[in-house]
Design a protein around this motif. Sequence first.
Motif, PDB file in Angstrom:
ATOM      1  N   LEU A 153      13.093  -7.289   0.406  1.00 58.45           N
ATOM      2  CA  LEU A 153      11.925  -6.412   0.318  1.00 58.45           C
ATOM      3  C   LEU A 153      10.712  -7.178  -0.189  1.00 58.45           C
ATOM      4  CD1 LEU A 153      10.570  -3.596   0.274  1.00 58.45           C
ATOM      5  CD2 LEU A 153      11.544  -3.281  -2.018  1.00 58.45           C
ATOM      6  N   ILE A 154      10.913  -8.036  -1.178  1.00 53.35           N
ATOM      7  CA  ILE A 154       9.803  -8.824  -1.726  1.00 53.35           C
ATOM      8  C   ILE A 154       9.194  -9.708  -0.642  1.00 53.35           C
ATOM      9  CG2 ILE A 154       9.259 -10.725  -3.302  1.00 53.35           C
ATOM     10  CD1 ILE A 154      11.224  -9.434  -5.307  1.00 53.35           C
ATOM     11  N   ARG A 155      10.040 -10.319   0.176  1.00 52.76           N
ATOM     12  CA  ARG A 155       9.524 -11.165   1.247  1.00 52.76           C
ATOM     13  C   ARG A 155       8.725 -10.352   2.265  1.00 52.76           C
ATOM     14  NH1 ARG A 155      14.165 -14.336   0.109  1.00 52.76           N
ATOM     15  NH2 ARG A 155      15.561 -13.118   1.438  1.00 52.76           N
ATOM     16  N   LEU A 156       9.236  -9.164   2.616  1.00 47.53           N
ATOM     17  CA  LEU A 156       8.513  -8.324   3.576  1.00 47.53           C
ATOM     18  C   LEU A 156       7.180  -7.848   3.019  1.00 47.53           C
ATOM     19  CD1 LEU A 156      11.355  -6.080   5.062  1.00 47.53           C
ATOM     20  CD2 LEU A 156      10.050  -7.845   6.246  1.00 47.53           C
ATOM     21  N   THR A 157       7.118  -7.679   1.698  1.00 47.94           N
ATOM     22  CA  THR A 157       5.890  -7.198   1.066  1.00 47.94           C
ATOM     23  C   THR A 157       4.837  -8.288   0.962  1.00 47.94           C
ATOM     24  OG1 THR A 157       7.251  -5.647  -0.200  1.00 47.94           O
ATOM     25  CG2 THR A 157       5.014  -5.961  -0.972  1.00 47.94           C
ATOM     26  N   GLY A 158       5.262  -9.548   1.090  1.00 49.36           N
ATOM     27  CA  GLY A 158       4.294 -10.642   1.038  1.00 49.36           C
ATOM     28  C   GLY A 158       4.523 -11.606  -0.100  1.00 49.36           C
ATOM     29  N   GLY A 159       5.695 -11.557  -0.728  1.00 48.28           N
ATOM     30  CA  GLY A 159       6.002 -12.478  -1.811  1.00 48.28           C
ATOM     31  C   GLY A 159       5.954 -11.813  -3.175  1.00 48.28           C
ATOM     32  N   GLU A 160       6.454 -12.544  -4.166  1.00 49.42           N
ATOM     33  CA  GLU A 160       6.607 -11.959  -5.502  1.00 49.42           C
ATOM     34  C   GLU A 160       5.274 -11.509  -6.104  1.00 49.42           C
ATOM     35  OE1 GLU A 160       7.343 -13.313  -9.999  1.00 49.42           O
ATOM     36  OE2 GLU A 160       8.733 -14.251  -8.577  1.00 49.42           O
ATOM     37  N   LYS A 161       4.238 -12.330  -5.958  1.00 48.90           N
ATOM     38  CA  LYS A 161       2.947 -11.979  -6.559  1.00 48.90           C
ATOM     39  C   LYS A 161       2.419 -10.668  -5.986  1.00 48.90           C
ATOM     40  CE  LYS A 161      -1.638 -13.952  -7.536  1.00 48.90           C
ATOM     41  NZ  LYS A 161      -2.453 -12.887  -6.916  1.00 48.90           N
ATOM     42  N   ARG A 162       2.449 -10.554  -4.667  1.00 54.32           N
ATOM     43  CA  ARG A 162       1.941  -9.333  -4.050  1.00 54.32           C
ATOM     44  C   ARG A 162       2.860  -8.137  -4.362  1.00 54.32           C
ATOM     45  NH1 ARG A 162       0.457  -8.361   2.384  1.00 54.32           N
ATOM     46  NH2 ARG A 162      -0.459  -6.295   2.077  1.00 54.32           N
ATOM     47  N   PHE A 163       4.160  -8.394  -4.440  1.00 53.93           N
ATOM     48  CA  PHE A 163       5.107  -7.323  -4.762  1.00 53.93           C
ATOM     49  C   PHE A 163       4.826  -6.772  -6.158  1.00 53.93           C
ATOM     50  CE2 PHE A 163       9.300  -5.944  -6.446  1.00 53.93           C
ATOM     51  CZ  PHE A 163       9.591  -4.946  -5.523  1.00 53.93           C
ATOM     52  N   ALA A 164       4.623  -7.659  -7.138  1.00 52.39           N
ATOM     53  CA  ALA A 164       4.326  -7.222  -8.501  1.00 52.39           C
ATOM     54  C   ALA A 164       2.997  -6.463  -8.547  1.00 52.39           C
ATOM     55  CB  ALA A 164       4.294  -8.421  -9.449  1.00 52.39           C
ATOM     56  N   GLU A 165       2.024  -6.936  -7.780  1.00 55.26           N
ATOM     57  CA  GLU A 165       0.739  -6.238  -7.725  1.00 55.26           C
ATOM     58  C   GLU A 165       0.907  -4.844  -7.121  1.00 55.26           C
ATOM     59  OE1 GLU A 165      -1.600  -8.930  -5.469  1.00 55.26           O
ATOM     60  OE2 GLU A 165      -2.145 -10.215  -7.194  1.00 55.26           O
ATOM     61  N   ARG A 166       1.773  -4.741  -6.100  1.00 50.72           N
ATOM     62  CA  ARG A 166       2.040  -3.442  -5.494  1.00 50.72           C
ATOM     63  C   ARG A 166       2.658  -2.495  -6.529  1.00 50.72           C
ATOM     64  NH1 ARG A 166       3.288  -1.978  -0.368  1.00 50.72           N
ATOM     65  NH2 ARG A 166       1.391  -3.127   0.121  1.00 50.72           N
ATOM     66  N   LEU A 167       3.611  -2.989  -7.314  1.00 50.45           N
ATOM     67  CA  LEU A 167       4.196  -2.160  -8.372  1.00 50.45           C
ATOM     68  C   LEU A 167       3.137  -1.735  -9.373  1.00 50.45           C
ATOM     69  CD1 LEU A 167       7.570  -4.014  -9.136  1.00 50.45           C
ATOM     70  CD2 LEU A 167       7.280  -1.855  -7.928  1.00 50.45           C
ATOM     71  N   ASP A 168       2.294  -2.679  -9.800  1.00 49.41           N
ATOM     72  CA  ASP A 168       1.229  -2.351 -10.752  1.00 49.41           C
ATOM     73  C   ASP A 168       0.343  -1.239 -10.199  1.00 49.41           C
ATOM     74  OD1 ASP A 168       2.163  -4.341 -12.406  1.00 49.41           O
ATOM     75  OD2 ASP A 168       0.624  -5.803 -11.823  1.00 49.41           O
ATOM     76  N   SER A 169      -0.046  -1.366  -8.956  1.00 49.70           N
ATOM     77  CA  SER A 169      -0.934  -0.377  -8.340  1.00 49.70           C
ATOM     78  C   SER A 169      -0.266   0.990  -8.260  1.00 49.70           C
ATOM     79  CB  SER A 169      -1.343  -0.834  -6.935  1.00 49.70           C
ATOM     80  OG  SER A 169      -2.081  -2.029  -6.988  1.00 49.70           O
ATOM     81  N   LEU A 170       1.027   1.005  -7.959  1.00 47.50           N
ATOM     82  CA  LEU A 170       1.745   2.268  -7.864  1.00 47.50           C
ATOM     83  C   LEU A 170       1.594   3.071  -9.148  1.00 47.50           C
ATOM     84  CD1 LEU A 170       3.864   4.000  -6.200  1.00 47.50           C
ATOM     85  CD2 LEU A 170       5.598   2.830  -7.576  1.00 47.50           C
ATOM     86  N   PHE A 171       1.708   2.399 -10.283  1.00 46.64           N
ATOM     87  CA  PHE A 171       1.683   3.091 -11.567  1.00 46.64           C
ATOM     88  C   PHE A 171       0.274   3.392 -12.073  1.00 46.64           C
ATOM     89  CE2 PHE A 171       5.805   0.843 -11.689  1.00 46.64           C
ATOM     90  CZ  PHE A 171       6.633   1.941 -11.859  1.00 46.64           C
ATOM     91  N   THR A 172      -0.715   2.723 -11.556  1.00 45.38           N
ATOM     92  CA  THR A 172      -2.062   2.859 -12.138  1.00 45.38           C
ATOM     93  C   THR A 172      -3.060   3.533 -11.202  1.00 45.38           C
ATOM     94  OG1 THR A 172      -2.636   0.634 -11.373  1.00 45.38           O
ATOM     95  CG2 THR A 172      -1.757   0.835 -13.605  1.00 45.38           C
ATOM     96  N   MET A 173      -2.766   3.634  -9.916  1.00 47.76           N
ATOM     97  CA  MET A 173      -3.735   4.199  -8.980  1.00 47.76           C
ATOM     98  C   MET A 173      -3.872   5.706  -9.183  1.00 47.76           C
ATOM     99  SD  MET A 173      -1.394   4.093  -5.506  1.00 47.76           S
ATOM    100  CE  MET A 173      -2.698   4.657  -4.428  1.00 47.76           C
ATOM    101  N   HIS A 174      -4.931   6.265  -8.622  1.00 52.15           N
ATOM    102  CA  HIS A 174      -5.123   7.717  -8.659  1.00 52.15           C
ATOM    103  C   HIS A 174      -4.584   8.326  -7.377  1.00 52.15           C
ATOM    104  CE1 HIS A 174      -6.845  11.661  -9.140  1.00 52.15           C
ATOM    105  NE2 HIS A 174      -7.536  11.520  -8.010  1.00 52.15           N
ATOM    106  N   LEU A 175      -3.756   9.343  -7.506  1.00 49.45           N
ATOM    107  CA  LEU A 175      -3.247  10.067  -6.346  1.00 49.45           C
ATOM    108  C   LEU A 175      -3.977  11.397  -6.253  1.00 49.45           C
ATOM    109  CD1 LEU A 175      -1.111  10.179  -4.044  1.00 49.45           C
ATOM    110  CD2 LEU A 175       0.372  11.409  -5.643  1.00 49.45           C
ATOM    111  N   PRO A 176      -4.816  11.582  -5.265  1.00 49.28           N
ATOM    112  CA  PRO A 176      -5.557  12.849  -5.132  1.00 49.28           C
ATOM    113  C   PRO A 176      -4.606  14.038  -5.034  1.00 49.28           C
ATOM    114  CG  PRO A 176      -6.506  11.175  -3.721  1.00 49.28           C
ATOM    115  CD  PRO A 176      -5.237  10.594  -4.259  1.00 49.28           C
ATOM    116  N   GLU A 177      -5.004  15.148  -5.603  1.00 47.42           N
ATOM    117  CA  GLU A 177      -4.157  16.342  -5.678  1.00 47.42           C
ATOM    118  C   GLU A 177      -3.720  16.841  -4.311  1.00 47.42           C
ATOM    119  OE1 GLU A 177      -4.205  20.859  -7.621  1.00 47.42           O
ATOM    120  OE2 GLU A 177      -5.924  19.505  -7.863  1.00 47.42           O
ATOM    121  N   LYS A 178      -4.533  16.603  -3.297  1.00 52.16           N
ATOM    122  CA  LYS A 178      -4.195  17.123  -1.969  1.00 52.16           C
ATOM    123  C   LYS A 178      -2.869  16.582  -1.455  1.00 52.16           C
ATOM    124  CE  LYS A 178      -6.590  13.571   0.780  1.00 52.16           C
ATOM    125  NZ  LYS A 178      -7.606  13.318   1.834  1.00 52.16           N
ATOM    126  N   TYR A 179      -2.411  15.449  -2.009  1.00 51.35           N
ATOM    127  CA  TYR A 179      -1.183  14.844  -1.514  1.00 51.35           C
ATOM    128  C   TYR A 179       0.081  15.470  -2.108  1.00 51.35           C
ATOM    129  CZ  TYR A 179      -3.893  11.216   0.802  1.00 51.35           C
ATOM    130  OH  TYR A 179      -4.751  10.549   1.632  1.00 51.35           O
TER     131      TYR A 179
END
Length: 775
Positions: free
Chosen positions: A576-602
Amino acid sequence: MKLNVLLLCLGTMLVNEEEKKSPVDYVNPFIGTKSMGHTFPGACVPYGAVQLSPDTENVPHNIDGVYRKDTYRYCAGYQYDDPTIVGFSHTHLSGTGHSDLGDVLLMPTVGELKLIPGTAEQPEEGYRSRFSHDQEKALPGYYEVMLQDYDVKVQLTATERVGIHKYTYPSGVEEGHVIVDLLHGIYNYDGKVLWANLRVENDTLLTGYRITRGWARTNYTYFAITFSKPIRNYGHENFEEVDYKGFWRRFDEKHNFPEMGGRGIVAYFDFDLHDSPELEVKVALSCVSTEGALKNLQAEAAGVDFETLAARAGEKWNKELSVIEARGSHDELCMLYTSLYHTMINPSVYMDVDGQYRGVDHMIHQAEGFTNYTVFSLWDTYRALHPLFNVINRERNRDMVMSMLEHYRQSVHKALPVWSHMGNENWCMIAYHGVAVVADAVAKGIELDTALVLEAMKNSSNIPYYQHTREYVEKGYVPVDKDGNGASITLENAYDDWAIYRTAKAAGNENMAHEYESRAMNYRNLFDERLGFARPRLSDGSWKEPFDPLGTHGEGFIEGNSWNYSLHVPHDVNGLIRLTGGEKRFAERLDSLFTMHLPEKYYADTEDITEEGLMGNYVHGNEPSHHVLYLYAWTSQPWKTQFRVREVMNRMYRNKIDGLCGNDDCGQMSAWYIFSALGFYPVCPGTDQYVLGAPYLPYMKIRLENGNTFEVRAPKVDDKNRYVKAVRLNGKPYDKAYITQRDIMAGGMLEFEMSKRPNRNRIYTEDNKPYSLTR
């Protein structure tokens, strides 16, 4: 000086008071009874067939085929904010997001006889009653409330198969009623009751049954009811229109006629209260026959008074909950032991004391060498609940897996359970996660019939008409134009296929292992490497257009979005990490998941997801993401798991009535909490590994069935000291990112040295990272 001494003495007294408490003293059955938790406060014993609890509303599932949204709030029959109680029924599901049951409702009343429930706005129109939480009490195995409209005190307790009621009517009242409502149900609707029958065997004994078609399509509930006083007078109404009555019309069936039958039966029984205002009622259940109910009653409750049975129920809970010993604040221990309590309600025993039970083929079977269980919410519970049982309750989990294998043998589809209860498969949710539960049991050393296990796994994963498995096998994915949840199904099937691969490989079946190792890689067929997300495909192989990775409806995923489901590859995180673009990008994706704003409409129109269960776009209030917090262990930043897990535990598990951020789902939410409090989690059930996070409490000890104990110590842990500086196992430095089942079962001590600062240098080598199918 004197003040300091006084404060020290008071502190010592408080510590001593806490030390005197037993595990049951910390359980708060009201946690989760408000809002999303969908738990119930009533009486049951561990894994018991009876869950005797108040129902506060009877909103029908639908009217004229139109779904009533308010029904969702009453999956467990009880909502804390409601002002009235309809009555007390004997079967409930714990924490589910869909429901059924509410069988055999009883309600004590005085005064004018009423046989309809009435409404919360005007309870006096029916038999329901107002109540106050100031006069309500719940403990493990015990529930109590005062019905204000009748001044009747109700006390409830239970054995495995018997619900016990004690009613104290107001002094000076000459006559009391007991309503027996065989029309009531949870997620009820017109036509759910197929038939009900009630017989007055003598002046203290009733027998009967009802057959319902709900989530469990054909549910047989037999019962035997005894009263501690003789019946003075009785009767019933049948709230259905009957055109043909045959020669029954020659009788006055409504008054003192000892046989009642129909689809809308509500009966009443009157009792003389001159000698005593107290009445004890015992209700035994059976899935087999009224004879079975009578046997259950005789074996578990005959000749024993309410107080003794309530004490026994408390003792059973204390014994089961004592499997874990812990230290922490009062609220922390309440949350821990309530979570443990919630993991021990479902699955529940589904057989009589003589071992007979009704199978999924609706034939009567005899359990040989195991206890038969029901209520398998496997889409939820394969993740943490059954892995938890493989640590703290291995014998029961063996019996649960044996029950699942017997389900397979009886199934005309030749399938392990998907979501089953009361001798029925209801096919709820997706994939074939029964294989994951069996695979995890095998991986954790539970002895099973290997040939039967592999046969059940292979057949369960190749039913061509189940969720487009034919297309899944042929194409390597489920097209979204064939099934609107095709992307989710593909990802979850791929994990299940990996579980089959691991089991076949361990059994030495290389051909089967090779086949399912290939199928386990099907997750890759959905990854759009340009976007770095899992994305649904159409039958012609093209990507679905348009596509919104944040969307929870119409995007190919069930109860989740692509942001969360793209991380559902627990068996091959490196791939999965390789498909996501490598460890650095994978960790950034995890960070974004926890910190981004999810609009209520979703999530506004999604029943199972509310704001309380969100951290950014991470959805803890629903199961597909429960492992995601631990994926940092495959990166050079495991300290982020340590930070975020504690955030979730602090914010989403609280010692309050609304203290759960989502449906507890038969104990899955609670099992996640228990593992995370210990400091590790089964990211990939089917391996022998538990991925390390950080302990939540300074001390926990598990008493293992083999006689050993396993301790977890983190003396300085708190909200500030949440980061792991070093780990020792049995006094020796430990540098793996996981601990194994063998390590735990061998007993010993896992010690965590905690710090206020992340250990950014703690980088695991490939050999010491958790399992992944590819390296």
